[in-house]
Scaffold this motif. Structure first.
Motif, PDB file in Angstrom:
ATOM      1  N   SER A 213      13.509 -14.187  -5.351  1.00 25.36           N
ATOM      2  CA  SER A 213      14.570 -13.181  -5.319  1.00 25.36           C
ATOM      3  C   SER A 213      15.937 -13.825  -5.518  1.00 25.36           C
ATOM      4  O   SER A 213      16.772 -13.327  -6.277  1.00 25.36           O
ATOM      5  N   GLY A 214      16.173 -14.932  -4.862  1.00 25.33           N
ATOM      6  CA  GLY A 214      17.427 -15.679  -5.048  1.00 25.33           C
ATOM      7  C   GLY A 214      18.651 -14.844  -4.766  1.00 25.33           C
ATOM      8  O   GLY A 214      18.805 -14.252  -3.686  1.00 25.33           O
ATOM      9  N   SER A 215      19.515 -14.767  -5.765  1.00 24.61           N
ATOM     10  CA  SER A 215      20.796 -14.073  -5.580  1.00 24.61           C
ATOM     11  C   SER A 215      20.643 -12.560  -5.532  1.00 24.61           C
ATOM     12  O   SER A 215      21.605 -11.856  -5.218  1.00 24.61           O
ATOM     13  N   ALA A 216      19.441 -12.025  -5.857  1.00 23.20           N
ATOM     14  CA  ALA A 216      19.237 -10.571  -5.788  1.00 23.20           C
ATOM     15  C   ALA A 216      19.175 -10.070  -4.352  1.00 23.20           C
ATOM     16  O   ALA A 216      19.381  -8.881  -4.094  1.00 23.20           O
ATOM     17  N   HIS A 217      18.851 -10.974  -3.427  1.00 20.48           N
ATOM     18  CA  HIS A 217      18.853 -10.647  -1.982  1.00 20.48           C
ATOM     19  C   HIS A 217      18.016  -9.408  -1.652  1.00 20.48           C
ATOM     20  O   HIS A 217      18.484  -8.458  -1.026  1.00 20.48           O
ATOM     21  N   HIS A 218      16.765  -9.411  -2.125  1.00 17.29           N
ATOM     22  CA  HIS A 218      15.869  -8.324  -1.756  1.00 17.29           C
ATOM     23  C   HIS A 218      15.516  -8.409  -0.276  1.00 17.29           C
ATOM     24  O   HIS A 218      15.423  -9.502   0.289  1.00 17.29           O
ATOM     25  N   LYS A 219      15.308  -7.251   0.339  1.00 11.66           N
ATOM     26  CA  LYS A 219      14.878  -7.186   1.743  1.00 11.66           C
ATOM     27  C   LYS A 219      13.349  -7.121   1.761  1.00 11.66           C
ATOM     28  O   LYS A 219      12.756  -6.062   1.534  1.00 11.66           O
ATOM     29  N   ILE A 220      12.725  -8.267   2.003  1.00 16.19           N
ATOM     30  CA  ILE A 220      11.266  -8.386   1.934  1.00 16.19           C
ATOM     31  C   ILE A 220      10.720  -8.481   3.352  1.00 16.19           C
ATOM     32  O   ILE A 220      10.975  -9.463   4.062  1.00 16.19           O
ATOM     33  N   SER A 221       9.983  -7.457   3.774  1.00 17.84           N
ATOM     34  CA  SER A 221       9.431  -7.409   5.136  1.00 17.84           C
ATOM     35  C   SER A 221       7.913  -7.455   5.088  1.00 17.84           C
ATOM     36  O   SER A 221       7.292  -6.949   4.150  1.00 17.84           O
ATOM     37  N   VAL A 222       7.324  -8.070   6.119  1.00 19.93           N
ATOM     38  CA  VAL A 222       5.870  -8.186   6.224  1.00 19.93           C
ATOM     39  C   VAL A 222       5.431  -7.627   7.566  1.00 19.93           C
ATOM     40  O   VAL A 222       5.905  -8.073   8.617  1.00 19.93           O
ATOM     41  N   ASP A 223       4.530  -6.657   7.527  1.00 19.41           N
ATOM     42  CA  ASP A 223       3.928  -6.107   8.747  1.00 19.41           C
ATOM     43  C   ASP A 223       2.485  -6.578   8.796  1.00 19.41           C
ATOM     44  O   ASP A 223       1.610  -6.017   8.153  1.00 19.41           O
ATOM     45  N   ASN A 224       2.246  -7.639   9.539  1.00 19.93           N
ATOM     46  CA  ASN A 224       0.886  -8.183   9.656  1.00 19.93           C
ATOM     47  C   ASN A 224       0.463  -8.230  11.117  1.00 19.93           C
ATOM     48  O   ASN A 224      -0.063  -9.231  11.599  1.00 19.93           O
ATOM     49  N   SER A 225       0.738  -7.125  11.820  1.00 19.81           N
ATOM     50  CA  SER A 225       0.384  -7.070  13.234  1.00 19.81           C
ATOM     51  C   SER A 225      -1.119  -7.181  13.439  1.00 19.81           C
ATOM     52  O   SER A 225      -1.587  -7.604  14.505  1.00 19.81           O
ATOM     53  N   THR A 226      -1.908  -6.778  12.432  1.00 22.16           N
ATOM     54  CA  THR A 226      -3.365  -6.932  12.504  1.00 22.16           C
ATOM     55  C   THR A 226      -3.723  -8.324  12.018  1.00 22.16           C
ATOM     56  O   THR A 226      -3.593  -8.631  10.829  1.00 22.16           O
ATOM     57  N   ARG A 227      -4.177  -9.169  12.913  1.00 26.98           N
ATOM     58  CA  ARG A 227      -4.444 -10.566  12.552  1.00 26.98           C
ATOM     59  C   ARG A 227      -5.911 -10.754  12.195  1.00 26.98           C
ATOM     60  O   ARG A 227      -6.632 -11.506  12.835  1.00 26.98           O
ATOM     61  N   GLY A 228      -6.339 -10.035  11.164  1.00 27.71           N
ATOM     62  CA  GLY A 228      -7.723 -10.147  10.741  1.00 27.71           C
ATOM     63  C   GLY A 228      -7.892 -11.209   9.673  1.00 27.71           C
ATOM     64  O   GLY A 228      -6.924 -11.723   9.095  1.00 27.71           O
ATOM     65  N   LYS A 229      -9.143 -11.544   9.415  1.00 27.42           N
ATOM     66  CA  LYS A 229      -9.474 -12.511   8.376  1.00 27.42           C
ATOM     67  C   LYS A 229     -10.342 -11.831   7.323  1.00 27.42           C
ATOM     68  O   LYS A 229     -11.148 -10.954   7.620  1.00 27.42           O
TER      69      LYS A 229
ATOM     70  N   PRO B 147      15.600  -3.431  -8.147  1.00 27.70           N
ATOM     71  CA  PRO B 147      17.019  -3.812  -8.278  1.00 27.70           C
ATOM     72  C   PRO B 147      17.486  -4.678  -7.108  1.00 27.70           C
ATOM     73  O   PRO B 147      16.839  -4.752  -6.061  1.00 27.70           O
ATOM     74  N   ALA B 148      18.587  -5.345  -7.307  1.00 22.65           N
ATOM     75  CA  ALA B 148      19.149  -6.230  -6.284  1.00 22.65           C
ATOM     76  C   ALA B 148      19.342  -5.484  -4.971  1.00 22.65           C
ATOM     77  O   ALA B 148      19.720  -4.306  -4.946  1.00 22.65           O
ATOM     78  N   GLU B 149      19.023  -6.194  -3.873  1.00 19.50           N
ATOM     79  CA  GLU B 149      19.145  -5.679  -2.503  1.00 19.50           C
ATOM     80  C   GLU B 149      18.201  -4.505  -2.243  1.00 19.50           C
ATOM     81  O   GLU B 149      18.391  -3.739  -1.294  1.00 19.50           O
ATOM     82  N   GLY B 150      17.157  -4.365  -3.059  1.00 23.40           N
ATOM     83  CA  GLY B 150      16.167  -3.320  -2.833  1.00 23.40           C
ATOM     84  C   GLY B 150      15.189  -3.695  -1.727  1.00 23.40           C
ATOM     85  O   GLY B 150      15.141  -4.836  -1.255  1.00 23.40           O
ATOM     86  N   GLN B 151      14.397  -2.707  -1.316  1.00 22.89           N
ATOM     87  CA  GLN B 151      13.434  -2.880  -0.225  1.00 22.89           C
ATOM     88  C   GLN B 151      12.046  -3.188  -0.778  1.00 22.89           C
ATOM     89  O   GLN B 151      11.581  -2.508  -1.693  1.00 22.89           O
ATOM     90  N   ILE B 152      11.371  -4.190  -0.187  1.00 22.74           N
ATOM     91  CA  ILE B 152       9.983  -4.506  -0.510  1.00 22.74           C
ATOM     92  C   ILE B 152       9.235  -4.650   0.804  1.00 22.74           C
ATOM     93  O   ILE B 152       9.573  -5.508   1.627  1.00 22.74           O
ATOM     94  N   SER B 153       8.226  -3.784   1.000  1.00 21.38           N
ATOM     95  CA  SER B 153       7.472  -3.766   2.259  1.00 21.38           C
ATOM     96  C   SER B 153       6.035  -4.198   1.998  1.00 21.38           C
ATOM     97  O   SER B 153       5.367  -3.632   1.127  1.00 21.38           O
ATOM     98  N   ILE B 154       5.577  -5.176   2.764  1.00 19.55           N
ATOM     99  CA  ILE B 154       4.214  -5.684   2.655  1.00 19.55           C
ATOM    100  C   ILE B 154       3.497  -5.382   3.965  1.00 19.55           C
ATOM    101  O   ILE B 154       4.014  -5.715   5.037  1.00 19.55           O
ATOM    102  N   ARG B 155       2.323  -4.765   3.887  1.00 16.91           N
ATOM    103  CA  ARG B 155       1.621  -4.373   5.110  1.00 16.91           C
ATOM    104  C   ARG B 155       0.138  -4.671   4.979  1.00 16.91           C
ATOM    105  O   ARG B 155      -0.469  -4.386   3.949  1.00 16.91           O
ATOM    106  N   TRP B 156      -0.426  -5.259   6.034  1.00 14.39           N
ATOM    107  CA  TRP B 156      -1.870  -5.501   6.131  1.00 14.39           C
ATOM    108  C   TRP B 156      -2.391  -4.794   7.366  1.00 14.39           C
ATOM    109  O   TRP B 156      -1.838  -4.933   8.461  1.00 14.39           O
ATOM    110  N   TRP B 157      -3.465  -3.999   7.207  1.00 12.61           N
ATOM    111  CA  TRP B 157      -4.063  -3.333   8.361  1.00 12.61           C
ATOM    112  C   TRP B 157      -5.561  -3.163   8.142  1.00 12.61           C
ATOM    113  O   TRP B 157      -6.058  -3.286   7.028  1.00 12.61           O
ATOM    114  N   GLN B 158      -6.251  -2.868   9.239  1.00 10.36           N
ATOM    115  CA  GLN B 158      -7.699  -2.664   9.210  1.00 10.36           C
ATOM    116  C   GLN B 158      -8.046  -1.371   9.929  1.00 10.36           C
ATOM    117  O   GLN B 158      -7.383  -0.977  10.894  1.00 10.36           O
ATOM    118  N   ASP B 159      -9.073  -0.691   9.443  1.00 13.47           N
ATOM    119  CA  ASP B 159      -9.588   0.505  10.096  1.00 13.47           C
ATOM    120  C   ASP B 159     -11.087   0.587   9.857  1.00 13.47           C
ATOM    121  O   ASP B 159     -11.701  -0.391   9.421  1.00 13.47           O
TER     122      ASP B 159
END
Length: 431
Positions: A298-314, A338-350
């Motif tokens: 991302s560098g100078s684009a400063h994207h907001k990259i979040s990771v939700d990995n509360s489920t610690r599965g393998k 675009p610059a400063e955009g939101q990127i959400s990464i999520r891992w879950w199990q059901d």
């Protein structure tokens, strides 16, 4: 009471009673004559009932009913008319069935009818050639006993037939068969099996050609980029016009190397069905590592990259392949947001399994492009892909990695609002 045969039956009964009364007048035994008359009438009715029962129990179903007169004559006549009408209907239906069987027998593709329990009901001649079925020995046999490939059993039992299955023929391994299954009736299934050996051979030739060309190009390209790097390291003595040309050559050489690496990776993914280095992979740690790479990209684009990995599965599989697939999805989100955009990464199990979603607030994708995104070299916008340095193979790699890990890719997008790429893995892949 408008039926003439009913009136005729009543007249006959009244006539019998009058005869009995007349005999009673002559003999002086009214009661006994009435009893004898009614007994005779009941005996005749009982005999006609026995005749009807005997006809119904007859093994010859097309035998006409017995002859009679009066009420029973009318009943037998009506049964005979119904029988004739039923025979005509059955004849027309049998003619239709015969024509269908004749037409399906002429097909080169195998047609197999399987009931809700998975047992064979009917098949055409092509099924005997392609699947090795034998008539009538295999009728009523479970199809899993005759097509023993584990991939077919999994495919048949899951009842998810959106995509066809391609496996070697049970009795002729050199043939490649494609299975299409359609549900109908009360859980019955219709199998359409076609020989795709020629198509498979052509596809294999294409894969071999791409892999061989990629290998052959890799060495000269490495030499060229190596000399370019050497020249640029000593660019102080070069004319500034040559320096810019060398920089562009090095940039394009890097793009070609990335393309060759992706082609070689695809060729390797297609040679085997399952990863050789399968082991439990900690998804949360893998995503945190990819997140750091995405932040650097991302560098100078400063994207907001979040990771939700509360489920610690393998997840069982190849760490390198899963990293390649997940990073492709996440890096694409960085490139097309675009610059400063939101990127959400999520891992879950059901109860359905494990799921990874990558959502962005980027430019989105038009609906007509979604079904083709995982095709090799397919580009929504060629100019946009060139600007981001993509090879057009990233999502194809993702698709093949997921197939090797029994997963699937789901894509949803709204133009101007962003996209979500979700990887679904079955519970059998969770550790």
């Amino acid at each position: 009471m408008n039926n003439p045969w009913l009136w005729a039956a009543l007249r006959r009964l009244l006539g019998l009673l009058l005869l009995a009364l007349l005999a009673g007048v002559i003999t002086g035994q009214y009661a006994w004559m009435l009893v004898l008359g009614l007994s005779g009438y009941l005996a005749w009715m009982f005999s006609q009932t026995l005749r009807l029962n005997s006809w119904l129990e007859s093994p010859i179903s097309d035998e006409p009913p017995p002859d009679s007169f009066g009420l029973w004559g009318e009943i037998f006549d009506r049964i005979y008319r119904l029988q004739r009408r039923d025979q005509k209907v059955r004849g027309r239906m049998q003619a239709v069935i015969d024509r269908i069987q004749e037409s399906t027998a002429a097909l080169r593709d195998a047609v197999v009818m399987v009931d809700s329990e998975g047992t064979l009901d009917w098949w055409n001649r092509a099924a005997e050639t392609l699947l090795g079925l034998r008539s009538p020995q295999d009728s009523g046999q479970p199809i899993g006993n005759l097509v023993r490939d584990p991939r077919f059993k999994d495919y048949f039992d899951k009842r998810n037939y959106r995509e066809p299955l391609e496996i070697p023929a049970p009795s002729k391994p050199h043939l490649r068969l494609q299975f299409h299954v359609t549900l109908y009736g009360q859980g019955d299934r219709l199998l359409l099996v076609r020989d795709v050996t020629r198509m498979h051979q052509l596809e294999q030739m294409r894969k071999d050609f791409v892999a061989n060309v990629s290998h052959e190009l890799r060495t000269p390209l490495t030499v060229i980029t190596g000399y370019l790097e050497t020249l640029l390291d000593n660019s102080d003595d070069l004319n500034p016009r040559w320096k810019r040309a060398l920089q562009q050559m090095q940039q394009q050489g890097g793009r070609m190397q990335n393309l060759l690496n992706d082609l070689l990776l695809l060729a390797r993914l297609e040679t085997t069905d399952y990863p050789a280095d399968s082991q439990p992979v900690a998804v949360d740690l893998l995503l945190l590592s990819i997140q750091q790479d995405a932040i650097a990209l991302s560098g100078s684009a400063h994207h907001k990259i979040s990771v939700d990995n509360s489920t610690r599965g393998k997840l069982k599989g190849s760490s390198a392949e899963l990293r390649s697939a997940f990073s492709n999805l996440i890096f694409n989100a960085v490139k097309y947001t675009p610059a400063e955009g939101q990127i959400s990464i999520r891992w879950w199990q059901d109860e359905q399994g494990g799921h990874l979603s990558v959502s962005d607030s980027g430019i989105g994708i038009e609906p007509q492009h979604l079904p083709r995104l995982t095709e090799r070299f397919y580009r929504v916008d060629a100019s946009r892909s060139s600007a981001t340095g993509g090879t057009g193979l990233g999502l194809a790699i993702v698709k093949h990695v997921l197939l090797r890990h029994k997963g699937r890719l789901e894509i949803s997008s709204v133009p101007g609002q962003g996209s979500t790429f979700t990887c679904h893995f079955p519970t059998s892949q969770l550790h």
